[in-house]
Design a protein around this motif. Sequence first.
Motif, PDB file in Angstrom:
ATOM      1  N   GLY A   1      56.002  -7.889  16.304  1.00 45.49           N
ATOM      2  CA  GLY A   1      55.277  -8.794  17.183  1.00 45.49           C
ATOM      3  C   GLY A   1      56.061  -9.126  18.434  1.00 45.49           C
ATOM      4  N   ASP A   2      55.426  -9.887  19.316  1.00 42.23           N
ATOM      5  CA  ASP A   2      56.020 -10.354  20.568  1.00 42.23           C
ATOM      6  C   ASP A   2      56.463  -9.160  21.407  1.00 42.23           C
ATOM      7  OD1 ASP A   2      56.744 -12.138  22.489  1.00 42.23           O
ATOM      8  OD2 ASP A   2      58.388 -13.032  21.384  1.00 42.23           O
ATOM      9  N   LYS A   3      57.790  -8.979  21.596  1.00 44.53           N
ATOM     10  CA  LYS A   3      58.289  -7.840  22.367  1.00 44.53           C
ATOM     11  C   LYS A   3      58.945  -6.783  21.472  1.00 44.53           C
ATOM     12  CE  LYS A   3      59.014 -10.624  26.521  1.00 44.53           C
ATOM     13  NZ  LYS A   3      59.999 -11.099  27.540  1.00 44.53           N
ATOM     14  N   GLY A   4      58.815  -6.957  20.177  1.00 47.13           N
ATOM     15  CA  GLY A   4      59.329  -5.956  19.251  1.00 47.13           C
ATOM     16  C   GLY A   4      60.674  -6.272  18.649  1.00 47.13           C
ATOM     17  N   GLY A   5      61.401  -7.270  19.209  1.00 49.16           N
ATOM     18  CA  GLY A   5      62.684  -7.664  18.659  1.00 49.16           C
ATOM     19  C   GLY A   5      63.666  -6.509  18.579  1.00 49.16           C
ATOM     20  N   ARG A   6      64.515  -6.532  17.562  1.00 45.24           N
ATOM     21  CA  ARG A   6      65.541  -5.501  17.386  1.00 45.24           C
ATOM     22  C   ARG A   6      64.924  -4.139  17.055  1.00 45.24           C
ATOM     23  NH1 ARG A   6      69.217  -7.923  12.894  1.00 45.24           N
ATOM     24  NH2 ARG A   6      70.318  -5.928  13.120  1.00 45.24           N
ATOM     25  N   LEU A   7      63.739  -4.132  16.447  1.00 37.03           N
ATOM     26  CA  LEU A   7      63.093  -2.859  16.141  1.00 37.03           C
ATOM     27  C   LEU A   7      62.799  -2.067  17.410  1.00 37.03           C
ATOM     28  CD1 LEU A   7      60.543  -3.754  13.303  1.00 37.03           C
ATOM     29  CD2 LEU A   7      62.747  -2.587  13.091  1.00 37.03           C
ATOM     30  N   ALA A   8      62.469  -2.792  18.500  1.00 36.30           N
ATOM     31  CA  ALA A   8      62.166  -2.120  19.759  1.00 36.30           C
ATOM     32  C   ALA A   8      63.410  -1.506  20.390  1.00 36.30           C
ATOM     33  CB  ALA A   8      61.523  -3.104  20.735  1.00 36.30           C
ATOM     34  N   GLU A   9      64.577  -1.947  19.954  1.00 33.03           N
ATOM     35  CA  GLU A   9      65.836  -1.425  20.502  1.00 33.03           C
ATOM     36  C   GLU A   9      66.331  -0.208  19.745  1.00 33.03           C
ATOM     37  OE1 GLU A   9      68.487  -4.720  20.278  1.00 33.03           O
ATOM     38  OE2 GLU A   9      67.290  -5.994  21.606  1.00 33.03           O
ATOM     39  N   LEU A  10      65.713   0.087  18.596  1.00 30.46           N
ATOM     40  CA  LEU A  10      66.143   1.229  17.791  1.00 30.46           C
ATOM     41  C   LEU A  10      65.517   2.522  18.320  1.00 30.46           C
ATOM     42  CD1 LEU A  10      65.767  -0.225  14.171  1.00 30.46           C
ATOM     43  CD2 LEU A  10      67.846  -0.111  15.559  1.00 30.46           C
ATOM     44  N   ASP A  11      66.293   3.580  18.294  1.00 27.89           N
ATOM     45  CA  ASP A  11      65.782   4.885  18.717  1.00 27.89           C
ATOM     46  C   ASP A  11      65.280   5.709  17.534  1.00 27.89           C
ATOM     47  OD1 ASP A  11      66.426   4.395  21.388  1.00 27.89           O
ATOM     48  OD2 ASP A  11      68.478   5.148  21.131  1.00 27.89           O
ATOM     49  N   LEU A  12      65.372   5.135  16.329  1.00 31.36           N
ATOM     50  CA  LEU A  12      65.093   5.937  15.142  1.00 31.36           C
ATOM     51  C   LEU A  12      63.697   5.729  14.571  1.00 31.36           C
ATOM     52  CD1 LEU A  12      65.490   3.514  12.925  1.00 31.36           C
ATOM     53  CD2 LEU A  12      67.890   4.143  13.097  1.00 31.36           C
ATOM     54  N   ILE A  13      62.886   4.871  15.178  1.00 30.89           N
ATOM     55  CA  ILE A  13      61.523   4.662  14.677  1.00 30.89           C
ATOM     56  C   ILE A  13      60.580   5.605  15.415  1.00 30.89           C
ATOM     57  CG2 ILE A  13      59.633   3.018  14.390  1.00 30.89           C
ATOM     58  CD1 ILE A  13      61.636   0.832  14.114  1.00 30.89           C
ATOM     59  N   ASP A  14      59.869   6.431  14.655  1.00 26.92           N
ATOM     60  CA  ASP A  14      58.982   7.417  15.277  1.00 26.92           C
ATOM     61  C   ASP A  14      57.803   6.763  15.988  1.00 26.92           C
ATOM     62  OD1 ASP A  14      60.381   9.786  14.333  1.00 26.92           O
ATOM     63  OD2 ASP A  14      59.680   9.223  12.326  1.00 26.92           O
ATOM     64  N   TYR A  15      57.209   5.758  15.347  1.00 26.01           N
ATOM     65  CA  TYR A  15      56.070   5.057  15.945  1.00 26.01           C
ATOM     66  C   TYR A  15      56.243   3.561  15.723  1.00 26.01           C
ATOM     67  CZ  TYR A  15      53.934   9.671  16.062  1.00 26.01           C
ATOM     68  OH  TYR A  15      53.686  10.994  16.307  1.00 26.01           O
ATOM     69  N   LEU A  16      56.282   2.808  16.826  1.00 25.00           N
ATOM     70  CA  LEU A  16      56.399   1.358  16.742  1.00 25.00           C
ATOM     71  C   LEU A  16      55.206   0.728  17.435  1.00 25.00           C
ATOM     72  CD1 LEU A  16      58.002  -1.191  15.994  1.00 25.00           C
ATOM     73  CD2 LEU A  16      59.151  -1.003  18.218  1.00 25.00           C
ATOM     74  N   PHE A  17      54.433  -0.055  16.688  1.00 29.47           N
ATOM     75  CA  PHE A  17      53.262  -0.728  17.234  1.00 29.47           C
ATOM     76  C   PHE A  17      53.587  -2.214  17.367  1.00 29.47           C
ATOM     77  CE2 PHE A  17      51.784   3.011  14.926  1.00 29.47           C
ATOM     78  CZ  PHE A  17      51.096   3.672  15.946  1.00 29.47           C
ATOM     79  N   VAL A  18      53.680  -2.671  18.612  1.00 27.31           N
ATOM     80  CA  VAL A  18      54.082  -4.044  18.903  1.00 27.31           C
ATOM     81  C   VAL A  18      52.848  -4.867  19.284  1.00 27.31           C
ATOM     82  CG1 VAL A  18      55.478  -5.537  20.370  1.00 27.31           C
ATOM     83  CG2 VAL A  18      56.357  -3.309  19.658  1.00 27.31           C
ATOM     84  N   ILE A  19      52.669  -5.987  18.599  1.00 24.92           N
ATOM     85  CA  ILE A  19      51.566  -6.900  18.891  1.00 24.92           C
ATOM     86  C   ILE A  19      52.071  -7.924  19.905  1.00 24.92           C
ATOM     87  CG2 ILE A  19      49.834  -8.432  17.933  1.00 24.92           C
ATOM     88  CD1 ILE A  19      49.805  -5.536  16.830  1.00 24.92           C
ATOM     89  N   PRO A  20      51.589  -7.910  21.145  1.00 31.30           N
ATOM     90  CA  PRO A  20      52.124  -8.769  22.206  1.00 31.30           C
ATOM     91  C   PRO A  20      51.647 -10.213  22.110  1.00 31.30           C
ATOM     92  CG  PRO A  20      50.329  -7.469  23.084  1.00 31.30           C
ATOM     93  CD  PRO A  20      50.528  -7.017  21.657  1.00 31.30           C
ATOM     94  N   SER A  21      52.167 -10.925  21.126  1.00 26.57           N
ATOM     95  CA  SER A  21      51.808 -12.325  20.920  1.00 26.57           C
ATOM     96  C   SER A  21      52.999 -13.056  20.321  1.00 26.57           C
ATOM     97  CB  SER A  21      50.603 -12.442  19.978  1.00 26.57           C
ATOM     98  OG  SER A  21      50.346 -13.799  19.636  1.00 26.57           O
ATOM     99  N   SER A  22      53.120 -14.347  20.616  1.00 26.96           N
ATOM    100  CA  SER A  22      54.176 -15.164  20.014  1.00 26.96           C
ATOM    101  C   SER A  22      53.672 -15.920  18.790  1.00 26.96           C
ATOM    102  CB  SER A  22      54.716 -16.160  21.047  1.00 26.96           C
ATOM    103  OG  SER A  22      53.669 -17.011  21.515  1.00 26.96           O
ATOM    104  N   SER A  23      52.391 -15.796  18.467  1.00 26.31           N
ATOM    105  CA  SER A  23      51.806 -16.469  17.310  1.00 26.31           C
ATOM    106  C   SER A  23      51.918 -15.580  16.075  1.00 26.31           C
ATOM    107  CB  SER A  23      50.330 -16.796  17.570  1.00 26.31           C
ATOM    108  OG  SER A  23      49.685 -17.181  16.368  1.00 26.31           O
ATOM    109  N   VAL A  24      52.637 -16.060  15.056  1.00 28.06           N
ATOM    110  CA  VAL A  24      52.776 -15.293  13.822  1.00 28.06           C
ATOM    111  C   VAL A  24      51.407 -14.998  13.218  1.00 28.06           C
ATOM    112  CG1 VAL A  24      53.657 -15.352  11.455  1.00 28.06           C
ATOM    113  CG2 VAL A  24      55.084 -16.172  13.337  1.00 28.06           C
ATOM    114  N   HIS A  25      50.504 -15.973  13.305  1.00 27.13           N
ATOM    115  CA  HIS A  25      49.166 -15.805  12.712  1.00 27.13           C
ATOM    116  C   HIS A  25      48.410 -14.663  13.388  1.00 27.13           C
ATOM    117  CE1 HIS A  25      50.453 -20.014  12.402  1.00 27.13           C
ATOM    118  NE2 HIS A  25      49.924 -19.981  11.196  1.00 27.13           N
ATOM    119  N   ARG A  26      48.401 -14.647  14.732  1.00 30.75           N
ATOM    120  CA  ARG A  26      47.680 -13.605  15.453  1.00 30.75           C
ATOM    121  C   ARG A  26      48.363 -12.252  15.266  1.00 30.75           C
ATOM    122  NH1 ARG A  26      45.833 -18.037  16.015  1.00 30.75           N
ATOM    123  NH2 ARG A  26      45.261 -17.437  13.905  1.00 30.75           N
TER     124      ARG A  26
END
Length: 228
Positions: free
Chosen positions: A174-199
């Motif tokens: 979620g949000d901006k992807g956190g540390r997962l977005a900084e990894l080069d080893l994830i083949d597909y990362l789907f980031v939900i652009p929201s700061s609400s955990v519920h959404r």
Amino acid sequence: MSTLEEPPAEGVRELYPFLYEGRNDIQSVLAEARRSTEDKAAEIVRLRWQVAEASADALMECAGEMALRFASGGRLFAFGNGGSSTDAQEVATAFLHPPYGLSLPALSLTSDVAVVTALSNDVGFEVVFARQLAALGRHGDIAVGLSTSGDSSNVIQAFEEATRRGMLTIGLAGDKGGRLAELDLIDYLFVIPSSSVHRIQEAQTTVYHVLWELTQHALGAAQVHDPG
């Protein structure tokens, strides 16, 4: 022991301020509750469209890669913490026990409480998913990790282990992807652009169900469903 007279937790007050403003007019409270519900529903609809527009091609490509793994005997392993652990269980259930189409081998790494608690107690909570993948995962399998923040250490370690084993790696954050977005080893990362955990979790539910359906299409099983 808490009582009804005690003040509500701050988080609850922030979510539903109209319930704690001392108003006695039930109709106005109900109207505000209705508006709040409508706003949240409109927000998740907008967010789902936003994700669909940004990730349509990636979703199609990812599902195609998943189909190739399944067709070659690969298995899916899903994992996450808290609410994401229940989503991981739903991911596994969707693929293993689908409402129609092919039943595909899938396992949630959060389901075996004995394994999770043993690893947490004996080694550390940060390895509860990586150790399971080390024991069960193999080249050609699929790792699906969910984290609303993208910062969960045990999810990150699981992806590192999955990559070492030649697994297809799929992340939902979620949000901006956190540390997962900084990894080069994830083949597909789907980031939900929201700061609400519920959404974020609501949109992630849509993402993995879309992946399931697209995978069924890619495997040629889409026509199995008979609504009649």
